[in-house]
Design a protein around this motif. Structure first.
Motif, short mmCIF file in Angstrom:
data_model
loop_
_atom_site.label_atom_id
_atom_site.label_comp_id
_atom_site.label_asym_id
_atom_site.label_seq_id
_atom_site.Cartn_x
_atom_site.Cartn_y
_atom_site.Cartn_z
N ASN A 172 13.62 31.90 65.23
CA ASN A 172 12.65 31.04 64.42
C ASN A 172 11.40 30.90 65.26
OD1 ASN A 172 13.86 30.74 61.53
ND2 ASN A 172 15.53 30.20 62.91
N LEU A 173 10.23 30.85 64.50
CA LEU A 173 9.13 30.09 65.12
C LEU A 173 9.00 28.99 64.41
CD1 LEU A 173 6.42 30.35 66.45
CD2 LEU A 173 5.37 31.14 64.81
N PHE A 174 8.76 27.76 65.40
CA PHE A 174 8.66 26.58 64.43
C PHE A 174 7.09 25.77 64.69
CE2 PHE A 174 12.93 26.94 65.85
CZ PHE A 174 13.62 26.81 64.43
N ILE A 175 6.48 25.52 63.63
CA ILE A 175 5.25 24.99 63.60
C ILE A 175 5.23 23.69 62.69
CG2 ILE A 175 2.90 25.21 63.03
CD1 ILE A 175 3.57 28.32 62.81
N SER A 176 4.63 22.53 63.55
CA SER A 176 4.34 21.56 62.68
C SER A 176 2.93 20.85 63.03
CB SER A 176 5.58 20.31 63.14
OG SER A 176 5.44 19.76 64.50
N ILE A 177 2.58 20.08 62.17
CA ILE A 177 1.44 19.66 62.17
C ILE A 177 1.10 18.28 61.45
CG2 ILE A 177 -1.34 20.03 61.68
CD1 ILE A 177 -1.06 23.14 61.88
N ALA A 178 0.74 17.49 62.33
CA ALA A 178 0.79 15.94 61.81
C ALA A 178 -0.42 15.16 61.78
CB ALA A 178 2.10 15.28 62.43
N ASP A 179 -1.18 14.42 60.85
CA ASP A 179 -2.07 13.56 61.11
C ASP A 179 -1.71 12.27 61.06
OD1 ASP A 179 -2.26 12.22 58.23
OD2 ASP A 179 -2.39 14.16 57.79
N ASP A 180 -2.68 11.17 61.52
CA ASP A 180 -2.19 9.84 61.77
C ASP A 180 -3.03 9.05 60.67
OD1 ASP A 180 -4.92 10.04 62.59
OD2 ASP A 180 -4.58 8.94 64.36
N GLY A 181 -3.19 9.76 59.56
CA GLY A 181 -3.91 8.95 58.41
C GLY A 181 -2.98 8.20 57.60
N GLY A 225 10.09 34.58 54.10
CA GLY A 225 11.53 34.17 54.20
C GLY A 225 11.39 32.75 55.15
N GLY A 226 10.51 31.91 55.04
CA GLY A 226 10.51 30.71 55.76
C GLY A 226 10.82 29.53 55.17
N ARG A 227 10.27 28.35 55.49
CA ARG A 227 10.64 26.79 54.97
C ARG A 227 9.59 26.08 55.34
NH1 ARG A 227 14.44 22.28 56.19
NH2 ARG A 227 14.90 21.40 54.06
N MET A 228 8.98 25.32 54.56
CA MET A 228 8.14 24.14 54.83
C MET A 228 8.80 22.64 54.39
SD MET A 228 4.20 23.81 53.80
CE MET A 228 3.67 25.39 54.56
N ALA A 238 0.96 12.10 57.65
CA ALA A 238 1.76 13.08 57.29
C ALA A 238 2.07 14.18 58.21
CB ALA A 238 0.98 13.60 56.04
N LYS A 239 3.53 14.59 58.21
CA LYS A 239 3.64 15.86 58.92
C LYS A 239 4.16 17.06 58.02
CE LYS A 239 6.63 16.80 63.01
NZ LYS A 239 7.64 16.14 64.13
N PHE A 240 3.55 18.23 58.25
CA PHE A 240 4.13 19.30 57.86
C PHE A 240 4.82 20.22 58.94
CE2 PHE A 240 0.84 17.53 54.84
CZ PHE A 240 1.28 17.83 53.60
N SER A 241 6.06 20.69 58.46
CA SER A 241 6.83 21.48 59.43
C SER A 241 7.27 22.77 58.68
CB SER A 241 7.98 20.64 59.92
OG SER A 241 7.72 19.42 60.43
N VAL A 242 7.11 23.79 59.41
CA VAL A 242 7.31 25.11 58.95
C VAL A 242 8.15 25.88 59.91
CG1 VAL A 242 6.21 27.41 58.86
CG2 VAL A 242 5.23 25.36 57.98
N SER A 243 9.29 26.72 59.58
CA SER A 243 9.95 27.50 60.13
C SER A 243 10.00 28.86 59.61
CB SER A 243 11.63 26.99 60.35
OG SER A 243 12.06 27.01 58.89
N LEU A 244 9.80 29.94 60.60
CA LEU A 244 9.67 31.33 60.22
C LEU A 244 10.45 32.19 60.76
CD1 LEU A 244 5.55 31.38 60.38
CD2 LEU A 244 7.01 31.16 58.24
N PRO A 245 11.32 32.93 60.09
CA PRO A 245 12.38 33.73 60.84
C PRO A 245 11.37 34.89 61.45
CG PRO A 245 12.45 34.02 58.43
CD PRO A 245 11.47 32.89 58.63
N LEU A 246 11.86 35.18 62.76
CA LEU A 246 11.41 36.20 63.45
C LEU A 246 11.90 37.75 62.84
CD1 LEU A 246 11.86 34.80 66.99
CD2 LEU A 246 9.92 34.69 65.66
N GLY A 247 10.71 38.46 62.94
CA GLY A 247 11.08 40.06 62.48
C GLY A 247 11.84 40.73 63.44
#
Length: 248
Positions: A172-181, A225-228, A238-247
């Motif tokens: 998987n590729l993991f991506i997370s993006i968070a703000d400090d709001g 086919g990923g998950r958020m 708020a922190k949004f995290s994504v996992s994407l299965p590798l092709g």
């Protein structure tokens, strides 16, 4: 290609042309003014707003097109280096905020220069330097749009800082993006992923808008086919995290 898809693509095409003309015309006026008739500071600011809002409109149109394609399960996977997934969304975001910074990012040329520019703008990138040139097999347009949409949301609500984490394992590729709001109330954790649902600037009440950002990102993630997931508490951002299965 079904009829709805044809209608969507025709509509997007019809919208893109006038938006591009508006942006190009405003840009031409600014450039010509440097050689011919000088513009006042107020006029330059007005034209700059036209250009930036044209780009926002174009991004929204592209969102509609990509989400429409995702609804039909259309994927265009290919092998790209990790930085090719990451850099372009930042260029798009900063092009709306500060075109000079966007230009610097596009010319960064390497991991160290890239993270230094981001740090100067209140963005902390947490990613192993070894991933910069790593080849990844995914739909690059969709991954870029997911990152851009999450960045757009984080920049909208941050106080001082945005934190971006990128990592990779064998699957998987993991991506997370968070703000400090201010954060998102628990009752809105599911609603923020609904199309056209937006939270107020102060995140104290919901308002309706034309935002496809989080909803569009979720559609793209699930299509691949990923998950958020969302993690948020009031006054803790708020922190949004994504996992994407590798092709394969």
């Amino acid at each position: 290609m079904n009829k709805n898809r044809i209608k969507t693509e025709l509509l997007v095409h019809d919208l893109k042309n006038p938006i591009a003309v508006i942006e190009a015309s405003a840009d031409m006026l600014i450039r010509n003014a440097e050689r011919e008739n000088p513009l006042t500071e107020r006029q330059i600011k007005a034209l700059t707003r036209v250009i930036r809002n044209s780009r926002i409109a174009m991004s929204l149109v592209n969102d509609i097109l990509e989400v429409g394609r995702s609804n039909e399960g259309i994927l265009n996977k290919g092998t790209y280096r990790c930085f090719e997934y990451i850099v372009f969304p930042f260029v798009e975001i900063f092009d709306l905020i500060d075109p000079e910074i966007a230009e610097r990012i596009s010319r960064a040329g390497g991991y160290k220069a890239f993270i230094e520019i981001l740090a100067s703008q209140g963005v902390r990138l947490e990613m192993d330097a070894s991933l910069w040139e790593k080849e990844i097999f995914l739909d690059v347009r969709k991954v870029r749009q997911i990152i851009r949409n999450l960045l757009s949301n984080a920049f909208k609500y941050r106080k001082k800082e945005v934190v971006v984490e990128i990592s990779l394992d064998d699957n998987n590729l993991f991506i997370s993006i968070a703000d400090d709001g201010k954060g998102i109330e628990k009752e809105f954790h599911k609603k923020v992923f609904e199309r056209y649902f937006q939270l107020g600037d102060e995140r104290e009440h919901c308002v309706r808008g034309h935002g496809l950002g989080l909803a569009g990102a979720l559609v793209l993630v699930e299509d691949m086919g990923g998950r958020m997931t969302l993690e948020s508490e009031m006054n803790r951002g708020a922190k949004f995290s994504v996992s994407l299965p590798l092709g394969r």
